[in-house]
Enzyme design. Structure first.
Site, PDB file in Angstrom:
ATOM      1  N   ARG A 272       0.857  -1.186   0.000  1.00  0.00           N
ATOM      2  CA  ARG A 272       0.000   0.000   0.000  1.00  0.00           C
ATOM      3  C   ARG A 272       0.886   1.227   0.000  1.00  0.00           C
ATOM      4  O   ARG A 272       2.111   1.116   0.059  1.00  0.00           O
ATOM      5  CB  ARG A 272      -1.024   0.004   1.147  1.00  0.00           C
ATOM      6  CG  ARG A 272      -0.670  -0.652   2.429  1.00  0.00           C
ATOM      7  CD  ARG A 272       0.453  -0.006   3.193  1.00  0.00           C
ATOM      8  NE  ARG A 272       0.271   1.423   3.344  1.00  0.00           N
ATOM      9  CZ  ARG A 272       1.243   2.290   3.542  1.00  0.00           C
ATOM     10  NH1 ARG A 272       2.522   1.871   3.626  1.00  0.00           N
ATOM     11  NH2 ARG A 272       1.033   3.572   3.667  1.00  0.00           N
ATOM     12  N   GLY A 273       0.271   2.419  -0.100  1.00  0.00           N
ATOM     13  CA  GLY A 273       1.061   3.650  -0.246  1.00  0.00           C
ATOM     14  C   GLY A 273       1.135   3.961  -1.731  1.00  0.00           C
ATOM     15  O   GLY A 273       1.426   3.073  -2.543  1.00  0.00           O
TER      16      GLY A 273
ATOM     17  N   GLN B 203      -1.592   2.271   9.979  1.00  0.00           N
ATOM     18  CA  GLN B 203      -0.328   2.339   9.217  1.00  0.00           C
ATOM     19  C   GLN B 203       0.748   3.095  10.000  1.00  0.00           C
ATOM     20  O   GLN B 203       1.935   2.867   9.779  1.00  0.00           O
ATOM     21  CB  GLN B 203      -0.541   3.029   7.856  1.00  0.00           C
ATOM     22  CG  GLN B 203      -1.369   2.233   6.873  1.00  0.00           C
ATOM     23  CD  GLN B 203      -2.825   2.627   6.938  1.00  0.00           C
ATOM     24  OE1 GLN B 203      -3.329   2.996   7.994  1.00  0.00           O
ATOM     25  NE2 GLN B 203      -3.527   2.537   5.829  1.00  0.00           N
TER      26      GLN B 203
ATOM     27  N   ASP C 290      -1.842  11.061  -1.908  1.00  0.00           N
ATOM     28  CA  ASP C 290      -2.238  10.040  -2.898  1.00  0.00           C
ATOM     29  C   ASP C 290      -2.610  10.675  -4.228  1.00  0.00           C
ATOM     30  O   ASP C 290      -2.592  10.018  -5.263  1.00  0.00           O
ATOM     31  CB  ASP C 290      -3.411   9.222  -2.369  1.00  0.00           C
ATOM     32  CG  ASP C 290      -2.924   8.276  -1.278  1.00  0.00           C
ATOM     33  OD1 ASP C 290      -2.785   8.732  -0.125  1.00  0.00           O
ATOM     34  OD2 ASP C 290      -2.626   7.119  -1.610  1.00  0.00           O
TER      35      ASP C 290
ATOM     36  N   ASN D 233      -5.234  12.409   0.930  1.00  0.00           N
ATOM     37  CA  ASN D 233      -4.297  11.561   1.694  1.00  0.00           C
ATOM     38  C   ASN D 233      -5.103  10.780   2.731  1.00  0.00           C
ATOM     39  O   ASN D 233      -6.335  10.961   2.851  1.00  0.00           O
ATOM     40  CB  ASN D 233      -3.203  12.419   2.353  1.00  0.00           C
ATOM     41  CG  ASN D 233      -2.049  11.571   2.875  1.00  0.00           C
ATOM     42  OD1 ASN D 233      -1.506  10.737   2.149  1.00  0.00           O
ATOM     43  ND2 ASN D 233      -1.680  11.738   4.140  1.00  0.00           N
TER      44      ASN D 233
HETATM   45  O1  MRU Z   1      -4.405   3.234   2.392  1.00  0.00           O
HETATM   46  P1  MRU Z   1      -2.930   3.452   2.225  1.00  0.00           P
HETATM   47  O2  MRU Z   1      -2.119   2.862   3.320  1.00  0.00           O
HETATM   48  O3  MRU Z   1      -2.457   3.027   0.845  1.00  0.00           O
HETATM   49  O4  MRU Z   1      -2.756   5.016   2.300  1.00  0.00           O
HETATM   50  C1  MRU Z   1      -1.476   5.559   2.190  1.00  0.00           C
HETATM   51  C2  MRU Z   1      -1.407   7.021   2.365  1.00  0.00           C
HETATM   52  O5  MRU Z   1      -2.396   7.696   2.517  1.00  0.00           O
HETATM   53  C3  MRU Z   1      -0.048   7.647   2.231  1.00  0.00           C
HETATM   54  O6  MRU Z   1       0.077   8.749   3.068  1.00  0.00           O
HETATM   55  C4  MRU Z   1       0.132   8.114   0.772  1.00  0.00           C
HETATM   56  O7  MRU Z   1      -0.097   7.039  -0.096  1.00  0.00           O
HETATM   57  C5  MRU Z   1       1.467   8.681   0.526  1.00  0.00           C
HETATM   58  S1  MRU Z   1       2.677   7.399   0.497  1.00  0.00           S
HETATM   59  C6  MRU Z   1       4.195   8.001   0.066  1.00  0.00           C
END
Ligand code: MRU
Length: 360
Positions: free
Chosen positions: A50-51, A199, A240, A250
């Site tokens: 994820r991320g 996270q 995101d 985000n």
């Molecule tokens: O649901 P996730 O864990 O994929 O969400 C991730 C985030 O919101 C992060 O802050 C974002 O992707 C930036 S990662 C460099």
């Protein structure tokens, strides 16, 4: 000395994709091997990976896995199948633009190419490898560009995980924190747990522990009081998707932090690569927000913590309006308000120098 477990989040090895399985952390460090693009989709949807940047690279590796599995000698059949796979991969998660960006990068390379199927397969693999390497270089640059915004004595809060695990390596917002820590040392780092998937607690705190960087974990609800007490004086998060006017999507909870930061007169920074910009979106209101399984809220570690007949709303992301953002730190430098102007001139400059930007 115990070796750090923090390694590349995703890797291509002998026609397989090896991923750090983030669902298991911090309890266990396990690698997940994907041999098909369907397994990549599953890994993205179940958040084994994820991320935003990591999802993008995973999607692109999914294209590579699909390409090598298509056995036909008919080129148009090959391309049609791959196009279908691209659509399926793009449907795995909706909010992070980096997924669509990476899939488009691969597609653009092969769509009009007059070469054999085998050559195309090889080209896809080496393209994805170079996107992965580029992601690491980009993160180091973001880290360097963020240095100017921080000084000795700062107490910095970060949300969710915008670290090494959210990218191929090093991280964006957490990459800035890493580089500030390396240069200035005398900073305090606060990590909020980031309900509902944690996270922050599970991943950011684990990463920092593995890197031997001191940090303090807090519950999401504590951030406001710590700002009031002046125990936090700066906030930095990832993104995101970033709209043309500087609004950002985000992890859920980012918006609340930005409001708290504004109320307490605290700078609120966003760190993200250029591939996170979606200039087709005029503002944040049109960014699709993923809604995830209610179980993420009603259950904790597999145990029910709320009546199962309660209604649940579980948006995974929120929109932070550009007015709440002090600067957006990218690999090309930092962008400051007014964002409409600064984002468009950055994009124009990149076009002039022939560099590609987020969505064509
Ligand atoms: O649901 P996730 O864990 O994929 O969400 C991730 C985030 O919101 C992060 O802050 C974002 O992707 C930036 S990662 C460099």
């Amino acid at each position: 000395m115990v070796e750090s477990m923090l390694k590349r989040t995703i890797e291509w090895k002998e026609n397989k994709v090896i991923i750090i399985d983030q669902r298991k952390l911090p309890d266990r460090f396990e690698l997940l091997t994907c041999t098909t693009y369907e397994e990549i989709i599953d890994a993205i949807q179940n958040m084994a990976i994820r991320g935003a940047p990591a999802i993008g690279i995973a999607g692109a590796y999914g294209m590579a896995l699909a390409a090598i599995s298509i056995k036909t000698t008919d080129k148009s059949l090959f391309m049609n199948k791959l196009k279908e796979v691209k659509k399926e991969l793009a449907n795995s998660r909706p909010t992070a633009i980096n997924l669509f960006w990476a899939l488009d990068e691969v597609w653009r390379l092969i769509v009009d190419i007059d070469e054999s199927i085998n050559n195309i397969k090889e080209r896809i693999i080496s393209k994805v490898e170079s996107l992965a390497e580029q992601d690491i270089r980009t993160n180091y640059l973001i880290g360097e560009n963020g240095l100017n915004f921080f000084e000795d004595g700062d107490s910095i809060l970060t949300h969710c995980n915008a670290g090494s695990l959210a990218t191929v390596f090093y991280g964006t917002a957490l990459g800035v924190i890493r580089s500030v820590y390396e240069k200035k040392k005398n900073i305090k780092i606060f990590v909020d747990e980031t309900r509902p998937v944690l996270q922050g607690a599970r991943l950011t705190a684990w990463e920092l522990s593995e890197s031997k960087i001191p940090h303090t974990l807090i519950c999401d609800s504590m951030a406001g009081f710590l700002m009031y007490q002046r125990k936090i004086n700066k906030v930095i998060v990832g993104a995101d998707r970033i709209a043309a006017n500087g609004d950002i999507a985000n992890k859920i909870g980012t918006y609340s932090l930005s409001v708290l930061a504004k109320t307490h007169n605290i700078p609120f920074y966003v760190a993200a690569p250029i591939s996170t910009f979606d200039i087709k979106m005029k503002n944040g209101n049109s960014i699709p927000i993923e809604e995830r399984n209610p179980r993420e809220i009603t259950h904790f570690s597999g145990k029910m913590i709320a009546p199962n007949n309660s209604m649940v709303y579980n948006p995974a992301f929120d929109i932070t309006p550009h007015e709440n953002i002090s600067a957006i730190i990218t690999e090309k430098g930092a962008i400051k308000p007014p964002y409409g102007k600064s984002i468009s001139s950055l994009i124009q400059n990149m076009k002039r120098t022939g560099e590609k930007i987020a969505k064509p």
